[in-house]
Design a protein around this motif. Structure first.
Motif, mmCIF file in Angstrom:
data_model
loop_
_atom_site.group_PDB
_atom_site.id
_atom_site.type_symbol
_atom_site.label_atom_id
_atom_site.label_comp_id
_atom_site.label_asym_id
_atom_site.label_seq_id
_atom_site.Cartn_x
_atom_site.Cartn_y
_atom_site.Cartn_z
ATOM 1 N N VAL A 74 0.259 5.064 3.808
ATOM 2 C CA VAL A 74 1.115 4.403 2.773
ATOM 3 C C VAL A 74 1.660 5.470 1.946
ATOM 4 C CG1 VAL A 74 2.045 2.738 1.553
ATOM 5 C CG2 VAL A 74 0.611 1.885 3.544
ATOM 6 N N SER B 87 -1.120 -2.611 1.826
ATOM 7 C CA SER B 87 -1.477 -1.235 2.164
ATOM 8 C C SER B 87 -2.681 -0.991 2.776
ATOM 9 C CB SER B 87 -1.777 -0.487 0.766
ATOM 10 O OG SER B 87 -1.903 1.100 0.942
ATOM 11 N N ASP C 30 0.048 -5.942 -3.199
ATOM 12 C CA ASP C 30 0.658 -4.487 -2.698
ATOM 13 C C ASP C 30 -0.592 -3.901 -2.130
ATOM 14 O OD1 ASP C 30 3.042 -4.769 -3.437
ATOM 15 O OD2 ASP C 30 3.145 -3.108 -5.038
ATOM 16 N N VAL D 260 7.857 -0.769 3.693
ATOM 17 C CA VAL D 260 6.866 0.105 3.806
ATOM 18 C C VAL D 260 6.997 1.390 4.656
ATOM 19 C CG1 VAL D 260 4.327 0.535 3.406
ATOM 20 C CG2 VAL D 260 5.368 -1.862 3.243
#
Length: 455
Positions: A20, A9, A5, A35
């Motif tokens: 994000v 991001s 993640d 996302v």
């Protein structure tokens, strides 16, 4: 936040710009993340698409899919815009398009309008010059005469590289296709290959999606592949769709090539997933892959029977009393029926376990009878009855490889009977796992009219 993640991001912040606000992994076997990004006061949807994983190799590199999609977008083909490549995962990043893959809530007229636009998009794609795709490294056959076989060649090469058990069905149909090759007549274009994947919103065609098998090949392949997906999405009458494709400027429809491409394409799930099913990794979605293979393998036998003019005869399904393990299987199934988790991906994994438990329950009920019936069916061909299903598969594969087409009709019937029995073992009677949906039959194209018949 997980390491993955964080990588996603950071990449989106640097390369796409903005902040994000949320990230969700899609609930399916292939790693994909949705996302949400806030950029300059506006909401932006982004998709991060990773490699298959789960021990399932890809036929074309993920970077190849991105390159094809990027060139298509540059030539105004409606596909999601590509933002770029994340080396650390690996994955590529694209815009998230609105809409849904099916036609729920639409009238037939609205569905037909979406499909007219989709066929027009395929026709436009097939008219594009090849050089930009070649320059981008998109795969192309060694000669235009081979354009109709590149996709299947890649699938077969990957399967054979990892082949871990006899597979008489694949050897049978692959052998038939080698003896009856498609003639592309030199046609070449950029193609989706696994076509029929699209989004529509409120009855408006939005975009072509999922280009992982696309390459430079025979455009007739894009008219063949949707015939299986139609069994669940219902695109409409295919001769009508082919006429719309021609009307939009596509190639003249070669219905013989379309039929051969359809037979070939029915094998792609078995080619892609069988090695993994023989030796699954813990993270694989075993039952989804098994269900896809069982359904499309039946399509293969039905398509081949249609081509050679064979009437298929289904076997009886065993009906047997409960086994000693029936009570335990029933408890396991009920324990897994309601996941009770708020995490979407965790719910998906528990659903995988539930479906696997139901399959084991049904296999416990009828598995022995199915195996015995399969072995009994081998006696007329082999002259003997193998002792185990493993010996039976090995002996049947040897027979197929030595046969060279002398028993095509008998083998087609044999595999059909085996597949019908196997389908019945995937879950309880009446469940979605055991349902089979037959493809639309081929009819003459262009359709015969009274005026044409009178000439």
């Amino acid at each position: 936040m997980s390491k993955t993640d964080a990588v996603i991001s950071d990449w989106i912040t640097q390369e796409v710009g903005g902040r994000v606000t949320s990230m969700t992994r899609q609930s399916r076997w292939r790693p994909t993340w949705f996302v949400d990004v806030e950029r300059n006061g506006e909401a932006l949807g982004v998709v991060v698409r990773g490699e298959r994983g789960a021990g399932i190799p890809m036929q074309f590199p993920l970077s190849h899919e991105m390159a094809l999609q990027r060139v298509m977008g540059a030539h105004r083909i409606p596909v999601p815009s590509v933002y770029g490549w994340i080396d650390e995962l690996p994955a590529y990043v694209m815009e998230r398009v609105d809409g849904q893959p099916g036609f729920d809530g639409l009238t037939t007229d609205q569905r037909d309008a979406v499909m007219r636009d989709y066929m027009a998009a395929l026709a436009e794609l097939h008219r594009l010059p090849l050089q930009p795709f070649v320059d981008a490294g998109v795969y192309r056959a060694s000669s235009p005469a081979e354009s109709g076989r590149l996709g299947m060649k890649r699938f077969e090469e990957v399967w054979r590289a990892g082949k871990n058990a006899p597979n008489p069905l694949l050897e049978f149909v692959l052998g038939w296709l080698r003896r009856h090759p498609v003639d592309s007549r030199g046609r070449e274009s950029a193609i989706v290959w696994d076509s029929g994947q699209l989004h529509q919103k409120d009855g408006r065609f939005v975009a072509l999606l999922d280009l992982e098998a696309g390459h430079i090949g025979d455009p007739m392949m894009d008219l063949a592949a949707p015939r299986m997906r139609d069994t669940v999405l219902h695109f409409g009458d295919f001769n009508t769709l082919y006429a719309e494709y021609e009307r939009a400027g596509g190639y003249p429809v070669d219905i013989d090539a379309v039929q051969l491409h359809h037979i070939a394409f029915t094998l792609t799930n078995e080619l892609a997933f069988r090695n993994s099913l023989n030796d699954p990794s813990p993270e694989s979605d075993y039952m989804t892959n098994l269900h896809w293979c069982s359904e499309t393998n039946l399509h293969a036998m039905e398509a081949l029977a249609e081509r050679i003019g064979l009437d298929l005869e289904p076997p009886d399904t065993p009906d047997v009393p409960p086994t000693r393990a029936a009570t335990a299987h029933r408890q396991l199934v009920e324990m897994l029926r309601d996941p009770g988790s708020e995490d979407e991906y965790a719910r998906y994994r528990l659903r995988v376990a539930f479906r696997l438990a139901r399959y084991l329950q049904r296999e416990d009920e009828i598995g022995a009878e199915v195996t015995n019936a399969d072995l009994d069916d081998l006696v007329p061909l082999l002259g003997h009855r193998p002792g185990t299903w493993q010996d039976g598969d090995a002996a049947l594969e040897r027979f197929v490889l030595d046969d060279d087409g002398h028993h095509d009709a008998q083998l087609c019937q044999l595999f059909y009977r085996r597949l019908i029995r196997h389908k019945a073992s995937l879950g309880p009677p009446g469940s979605a796992m055991v349902a089979h949906h037959v493809c639309q039959p081929f009819t003459p194209y262009p359709p015969e009219t009274p005026q044409r018949r009178s000439r």
